[in-house]
Design a protein around this motif. Structure first.
Motif, PDB file in Angstrom:
ATOM      1  N   MET A   1       0.845  -1.168   0.000  1.00  0.00           N
ATOM      2  CA  MET A   1       0.000   0.000   0.000  1.00  0.00           C
ATOM      3  C   MET A   1       0.896   1.238   0.000  1.00  0.00           C
ATOM      4  O   MET A   1       1.929   1.269   0.643  1.00  0.00           O
ATOM      5  N   LEU A   2       0.461   2.248  -0.733  1.00  0.00           N
ATOM      6  CA  LEU A   2       1.169   3.520  -0.842  1.00  0.00           C
ATOM      7  C   LEU A   2       0.193   4.627  -0.480  1.00  0.00           C
ATOM      8  O   LEU A   2      -0.958   4.603  -0.910  1.00  0.00           O
ATOM      9  N   GLU A   3       0.630   5.580   0.307  1.00  0.00           N
ATOM     10  CA  GLU A   3      -0.207   6.736   0.632  1.00  0.00           C
ATOM     11  C   GLU A   3       0.313   7.935  -0.131  1.00  0.00           C
ATOM     12  O   GLU A   3       1.513   8.207  -0.129  1.00  0.00           O
ATOM     13  N   THR A   4      -0.579   8.649  -0.803  1.00  0.00           N
ATOM     14  CA  THR A   4      -0.200   9.788  -1.624  1.00  0.00           C
ATOM     15  C   THR A   4      -1.396  10.727  -1.764  1.00  0.00           C
ATOM     16  O   THR A   4      -2.288  10.720  -0.921  1.00  0.00           O
ATOM     17  N   TYR A   5      -1.431  11.503  -2.817  1.00  0.00           N
ATOM     18  CA  TYR A   5      -2.510  12.459  -3.058  1.00  0.00           C
ATOM     19  C   TYR A   5      -2.697  12.612  -4.564  1.00  0.00           C
ATOM     20  O   TYR A   5      -1.912  12.084  -5.353  1.00  0.00           O
ATOM     21  N   ILE A   6      -3.719  13.359  -4.959  1.00  0.00           N
ATOM     22  CA  ILE A   6      -3.966  13.633  -6.375  1.00  0.00           C
ATOM     23  C   ILE A   6      -3.313  14.963  -6.716  1.00  0.00           C
ATOM     24  O   ILE A   6      -3.651  15.999  -6.146  1.00  0.00           O
ATOM     25  N   ALA A   7      -2.369  14.933  -7.641  1.00  0.00           N
ATOM     26  CA  ALA A   7      -1.724  16.157  -8.130  1.00  0.00           C
ATOM     27  C   ALA A   7      -2.459  16.650  -9.372  1.00  0.00           C
ATOM     28  O   ALA A   7      -3.265  15.921  -9.953  1.00  0.00           O
ATOM     29  N   SER A   8      -2.207  17.866  -9.761  1.00  0.00           N
ATOM     30  CA  SER A   8      -2.781  18.468 -10.979  1.00  0.00           C
ATOM     31  C   SER A   8      -4.300  18.570 -10.924  1.00  0.00           C
ATOM     32  O   SER A   8      -4.958  18.550 -11.971  1.00  0.00           O
ATOM     33  N   ARG A   9      -4.879  18.696  -9.735  1.00  0.00           N
ATOM     34  CA  ARG A   9      -6.334  18.846  -9.624  1.00  0.00           C
ATOM     35  C   ARG A   9      -6.818  20.094 -10.354  1.00  0.00           C
ATOM     36  O   ARG A   9      -7.920  20.134 -10.867  1.00  0.00           O
ATOM     37  N   ASP A  10      -5.976  21.133 -10.406  1.00  0.00           N
ATOM     38  CA  ASP A  10      -6.366  22.389 -11.048  1.00  0.00           C
ATOM     39  C   ASP A  10      -6.604  22.237 -12.547  1.00  0.00           C
ATOM     40  O   ASP A  10      -7.254  23.071 -13.158  1.00  0.00           O
ATOM     41  N   ARG A  11      -6.129  21.158 -13.144  1.00  0.00           N
ATOM     42  CA  ARG A  11      -6.356  20.924 -14.577  1.00  0.00           C
ATOM     43  C   ARG A  11      -7.729  20.312 -14.857  1.00  0.00           C
ATOM     44  O   ARG A  11      -8.118  20.160 -16.012  1.00  0.00           O
ATOM     45  N   PHE A  12      -8.432  19.933 -13.806  1.00  0.00           N
ATOM     46  CA  PHE A  12      -9.752  19.316 -13.933  1.00  0.00           C
ATOM     47  C   PHE A  12     -10.739  20.020 -12.996  1.00  0.00           C
ATOM     48  O   PHE A  12     -11.322  19.389 -12.102  1.00  0.00           O
ATOM     49  N   PRO A  13     -10.937  21.335 -13.181  1.00  0.00           N
ATOM     50  CA  PRO A  13     -11.755  22.104 -12.230  1.00  0.00           C
ATOM     51  C   PRO A  13     -13.226  21.709 -12.199  1.00  0.00           C
ATOM     52  O   PRO A  13     -13.902  21.936 -11.190  1.00  0.00           O
ATOM     53  N   ALA A  14     -13.746  21.133 -13.269  1.00  0.00           N
ATOM     54  CA  ALA A  14     -15.161  20.753 -13.301  1.00  0.00           C
ATOM     55  C   ALA A  14     -15.441  19.484 -12.494  1.00  0.00           C
ATOM     56  O   ALA A  14     -16.584  19.214 -12.130  1.00  0.00           O
ATOM     57  N   ALA A  15     -14.408  18.703 -12.223  1.00  0.00           N
ATOM     58  CA  ALA A  15     -14.587  17.439 -11.504  1.00  0.00           C
ATOM     59  C   ALA A  15     -14.569  17.694  -9.996  1.00  0.00           C
ATOM     60  O   ALA A  15     -13.584  18.183  -9.457  1.00  0.00           O
ATOM     61  N   PRO A  16     -15.656  17.372  -9.301  1.00  0.00           N
ATOM     62  CA  PRO A  16     -15.643  17.536  -7.850  1.00  0.00           C
ATOM     63  C   PRO A  16     -14.635  16.582  -7.215  1.00  0.00           C
ATOM     64  O   PRO A  16     -14.347  15.516  -7.780  1.00  0.00           O
ATOM     65  N   PRO A  17     -14.086  16.951  -6.066  1.00  0.00           N
ATOM     66  CA  PRO A  17     -13.118  16.051  -5.419  1.00  0.00           C
ATOM     67  C   PRO A  17     -13.770  14.731  -5.031  1.00  0.00           C
ATOM     68  O   PRO A  17     -14.985  14.662  -4.830  1.00  0.00           O
ATOM     69  N   PRO A  18     -12.970  13.685  -4.927  1.00  0.00           N
ATOM     70  CA  PRO A  18     -13.542  12.389  -4.541  1.00  0.00           C
ATOM     71  C   PRO A  18     -14.042  12.405  -3.104  1.00  0.00           C
ATOM     72  O   PRO A  18     -13.536  13.136  -2.261  1.00  0.00           O
ATOM     73  N   ARG A  19     -15.041  11.588  -2.863  1.00  0.00           N
ATOM     74  CA  ARG A  19     -15.589  11.437  -1.514  1.00  0.00           C
ATOM     75  C   ARG A  19     -14.740  10.430  -0.734  1.00  0.00           C
ATOM     76  O   ARG A  19     -14.241   9.459  -1.312  1.00  0.00           O
ATOM     77  N   PRO A  20     -14.554  10.636   0.566  1.00  0.00           N
ATOM     78  CA  PRO A  20     -13.826   9.645   1.360  1.00  0.00           C
ATOM     79  C   PRO A  20     -14.433   8.255   1.178  1.00  0.00           C
ATOM     80  O   PRO A  20     -15.651   8.101   1.203  1.00  0.00           O
ATOM     81  N   GLY A  21     -13.588   7.281   0.919  1.00  0.00           N
ATOM     82  CA  GLY A  21     -14.029   5.911   0.703  1.00  0.00           C
ATOM     83  C   GLY A  21     -14.324   5.584  -0.752  1.00  0.00           C
ATOM     84  O   GLY A  21     -14.529   4.415  -1.085  1.00  0.00           O
ATOM     85  N   GLU A  22     -14.345   6.593  -1.622  1.00  0.00           N
ATOM     86  CA  GLU A  22     -14.619   6.343  -3.043  1.00  0.00           C
ATOM     87  C   GLU A  22     -13.447   5.577  -3.675  1.00  0.00           C
ATOM     88  O   GLU A  22     -12.294   5.937  -3.498  1.00  0.00           O
ATOM     89  N   ARG A  23     -13.782   4.528  -4.397  1.00  0.00           N
ATOM     90  CA  ARG A  23     -12.765   3.742  -5.102  1.00  0.00           C
ATOM     91  C   ARG A  23     -12.491   4.418  -6.446  1.00  0.00           C
ATOM     92  O   ARG A  23     -13.412   4.727  -7.194  1.00  0.00           O
ATOM     93  N   LEU A  24     -11.219   4.613  -6.742  1.00  0.00           N
ATOM     94  CA  LEU A  24     -10.803   5.316  -7.947  1.00  0.00           C
ATOM     95  C   LEU A  24      -9.928   4.430  -8.812  1.00  0.00           C
ATOM     96  O   LEU A  24      -9.162   3.599  -8.303  1.00  0.00           O
ATOM     97  N   ARG A  25     -10.047   4.618 -10.120  1.00  0.00           N
ATOM     98  CA  ARG A  25      -9.214   3.864 -11.065  1.00  0.00           C
ATOM     99  C   ARG A  25      -7.895   4.591 -11.266  1.00  0.00           C
ATOM    100  O   ARG A  25      -7.835   5.815 -11.251  1.00  0.00           O
ATOM    101  N   LEU A  26      -6.863   3.809 -11.487  1.00  0.00           N
ATOM    102  CA  LEU A  26      -5.559   4.348 -11.851  1.00  0.00           C
ATOM    103  C   LEU A  26      -5.239   3.837 -13.240  1.00  0.00           C
ATOM    104  O   LEU A  26      -5.296   2.637 -13.487  1.00  0.00           O
ATOM    105  N   ARG A  27      -4.923   4.752 -14.126  1.00  0.00           N
ATOM    106  CA  ARG A  27      -4.686   4.387 -15.521  1.00  0.00           C
ATOM    107  C   ARG A  27      -3.368   4.998 -15.995  1.00  0.00           C
ATOM    108  O   ARG A  27      -3.142   6.186 -15.824  1.00  0.00           O
TER     109      ARG A  27
END
Length: 90
Positions: A1-27
């Motif tokens: 397991m790795l702990e990190t954060y989402i960088a470059s959020r400012d490039r996707f301003p229309a996307a609301p931040p993820p909710r705690p516990g939300e499963r996200l895809r990594l591509r």
């Protein structure tokens, strides 16, 4: 397991931040010009949220290129927990 954060959020301003516990895809996003080892963070719907930061992603990108699967769980405060499944052949 790795702990990190989402960088470059400012490039996707229309996307609301993820909710705690939300499963996200990594591509993997090797076509990203200035960083061919980029790993994009997306919702299950495919909506882009940003990218993983540069340093920790180098090893993760290499493993994903060799067949490893990864996903993230959003945490309170904007953090991510990355989970990795390694195939037997790696």
């Amino acid at each position: 397991m790795l702990e990190t954060y989402i960088a470059s959020r400012d490039r996707f301003p229309a996307a609301p931040p993820p909710r705690p516990g939300e499963r996200l895809r990594l591509r993997r996003d090797p076509a990203r010009g200035f960083d061919p080892r980029s790993v994009r963070v997306e919702r299950a719907s495919g909506e882009a949220l940003g990218y993983l930061p540069g340093q920790p992603v180098q090893i993760l990108a290499a493993l994903m290129d060799r067949g490893a699967e990864a996903h993230a769980l959003a945490e309170e405060g904007g953090g991510l927990r990355i989970y990795l499944h390694l195939p037997q052949a790696i």
